[in-house]
Design an enzyme around this catalytic site. Structure first.
Site, PDB file in Angstrom:
ATOM      1  N   ASP A  67       0.824  -1.224   0.000  1.00 41.16           N
ATOM      2  CA  ASP A  67       0.000   0.000   0.000  1.00 41.16           C
ATOM      3  C   ASP A  67       0.852   1.265   0.000  1.00 41.16           C
ATOM      4  O   ASP A  67       0.319   2.374  -0.074  1.00 41.16           O
ATOM      5  CB  ASP A  67      -1.011   0.003   1.165  1.00 41.16           C
ATOM      6  CG  ASP A  67      -0.370  -0.106   2.543  1.00 41.16           C
ATOM      7  OD1 ASP A  67       0.604  -0.865   2.709  1.00 41.16           O
ATOM      8  OD2 ASP A  67      -0.859   0.583   3.465  1.00 41.16           O
ATOM      9  N   HIS A 141       7.568  -1.663  13.000  1.00 44.81           N
ATOM     10  CA  HIS A 141       6.483  -2.156  12.155  1.00 44.81           C
ATOM     11  C   HIS A 141       6.754  -3.615  11.787  1.00 44.81           C
ATOM     12  O   HIS A 141       7.831  -4.136  12.095  1.00 44.81           O
ATOM     13  CB  HIS A 141       6.407  -1.264  10.893  1.00 44.81           C
ATOM     14  CG  HIS A 141       5.155  -1.422  10.098  1.00 44.81           C
ATOM     15  ND1 HIS A 141       3.903  -1.445  10.663  1.00 44.81           N
ATOM     16  CD2 HIS A 141       4.946  -1.540   8.761  1.00 44.81           C
ATOM     17  CE1 HIS A 141       3.002  -1.591   9.705  1.00 44.81           C
ATOM     18  NE2 HIS A 141       3.604  -1.649   8.537  1.00 44.81           N
TER      19      HIS A 141
END
Ligand SMILES: [Zn+2]
Ligand SMILES: [Zn+2]
Length: 305
Positions: A67, A141
Site C-alpha cells: 500500500d 512495524h
C-alpha cells in the site's frame, strides 16, 4: 511549503480514501516537490490536484508494504511519457531498487530521465544540500519501516539597507558582499563588516513524516520540536491491543508522540477503511483531547506549512 495528501487510507483502497501517498510542495523553496510513499493509483490521484509529476524531484519510501509502493512503476513510466526529463532520486529501504528496476525491466518501460536510488544503509543523515537536510530512523512495524525528519536550514537574515543608508554607505555592488557577511573597505577608508548589517536569520522549519509504526522512541526523536508531524492512526482510542498486534498506532498514541516531541502540529493519516467519514470527528476529537493542534487528513487535503 504545503502538503497535498494524495492517499490517506490504510492497507487497501476505499471509496473515500486511496492508499498512502503524500506530496510536499516546495515551489518557493526549490521549485520542486517531494513525494512520500506511492501506493497504487497515486498517479490517478495526482490528476485531481495541481501536482505536476515532472516536478517531483525526490521520492521517499517509508517501507515496502504494497500500500506504499504499488503505484511507483506506473508513476515513473508516466512521468517519462509526459515529458519529464529532470533526474529523479528514490530513497527507501534496501529492496526498493530491485523492486522498481525489475518492474521497469519486465514491462520494458524505458525512462527518458535519470533515475537513481539511495537505499538506506544507516540511520541518521540521508540527504543534505544548501537548503534542506533529511534524516532517517527506523520505526517499529511488521517489516522495516522508516520515518523521515525534514529540516529546512535557517535562512540568512536580510541585509539592513536602512542601517546602511543611515551610516552613509551608498547602495552598489558592495551590498552583495556585505550581504554575504564579508568585510569591505569604503572609498573614504572606513572598514565595514557585513555582519553588523544583517538582520536575524529566519529559522528553518522541521517536519516529520513517519511510516507505519507502533509507538516507539524514534517517532519522538524524529518529531522533536517539529513544526508538523504526519503520523499514522490506523486504529482509534481503546484499540491499543489491536494496534500492537498489527504493528500500528491509535489516534491517542499519535497524539502522545506529538506531546512527547514538543511538536506544534499533528496531522493524522493512514486511516482504516473500517472508519466512515462520519467517524472522523470522533477520531480527531479523541486525539485533540491529548494534543490540541491535531487535524485529520483526507485525500486531496492541503495543509499550508
Ligand atoms: Zn500501510
Ligand atoms: Zn505497513
Amino acid at each position: 511549503m504545503e502538503f497535498v495528501f494524495l492517499g490517506t487510507g490504510a492497507g487497501i483502497p476505499a471509496k473515500q480514501r486511496n492508499v498512502s501517498s503524500l506530496i510536499l510542495q516546495m515551489n518557493e523553496e526549490r521549485g520542486a516537490s517531494w513525494m512520500f510513499d506511492c501506493g497504487e493509483a497515486t498517479q490517478h490521484q495526482i490528476l485531481r490536484t495541481p501536482v505536476k509529476t515532472r516536478k517531483i524531484e525526490k521520492i521517499f519510501i517509508t517501507h515496502l508494504h504494497g500500500d506504499h509502493i504499488y503505484g511507483l512503476p506506473g508513476l515513473l513510466g508516466s512521468r517519462s511519457f509526459q515529458g519529464g526529463t529532470e533526474p529523479l532520486t528514490i530513497y527507501g529501504p534496501i529492496g526498493i531498487k530491485e523492486y522498481v528496476e525489475t518492474s521497469l525491466r519486465l514491462s520494458q518501460t524505458h525512462l527518458k530521465y535519470d533515475l537513481s536510488f539511495v537505499e538506506i544503509v544507516e540511520d541518521g543523515l540521508l540527504f543534505e544540500d544548501e537548503t534542506f537536510r533529511v534524516e532517517v530512523l527506523p520505526l517499529d512495524h511488521a517489516i522495516l519501516s522508516y520515518g523521515y525528519r525534514i529540516v529546512e536550514k535557517d535562512k540568512p537574515g536580510e541585509l539592513r539597507a536602512d542601517l546602511l543608508k543611515e551610516a552613509g554607505i551608498p547602495p552598489g555592488p558592495l551590498y552583495s558582499k556585505l550581504k554575504k557577511g564579508e568585510t569591505v573597505q569604503l572609498e573614504d577608508g572606513r572598514i565595514i563588516n557585513g555582519r553588523d548589517y544583517i538582520g536575524t536569520p529566519k529559522p528553518g522549519r522541521v517536519i516529520a513524516i513517519l511510516g507505519d509504526t507502533r509507538p516507539c522512541e524514534n517517532t519522538v526523536n524524529l518529531a522533536l520540536h517539529a513544526e508538523c508531524i504526519v503520523h499514522e492512526a490506523t486504529f482509534q482510542k481503546g484499540q491499543e491491543e489491536m494496534a500492537t498486534d498489527y504493528f500500528h498506532s491509535t489516534t491517542i498514541q499519535a497524539a502522545e508522540c506529538a506531546v512527547k516531541a514538543g511538536a506544534k502540529r499533528l496531522i493524522l493519516t493512514h486511516i482504516s477503511s473500517r472508519f466512515t467519514m462520519d467517524d472522523e470527528i470522533e477520531l480527531v476529537n479523541e486525539a485533540k483531547a491529548v494534543f490540541a493542534n491535531t487535524e485529520l487528513a483526507r485525500d486531496f487535503s492541503v495543509f499550508k506549512l
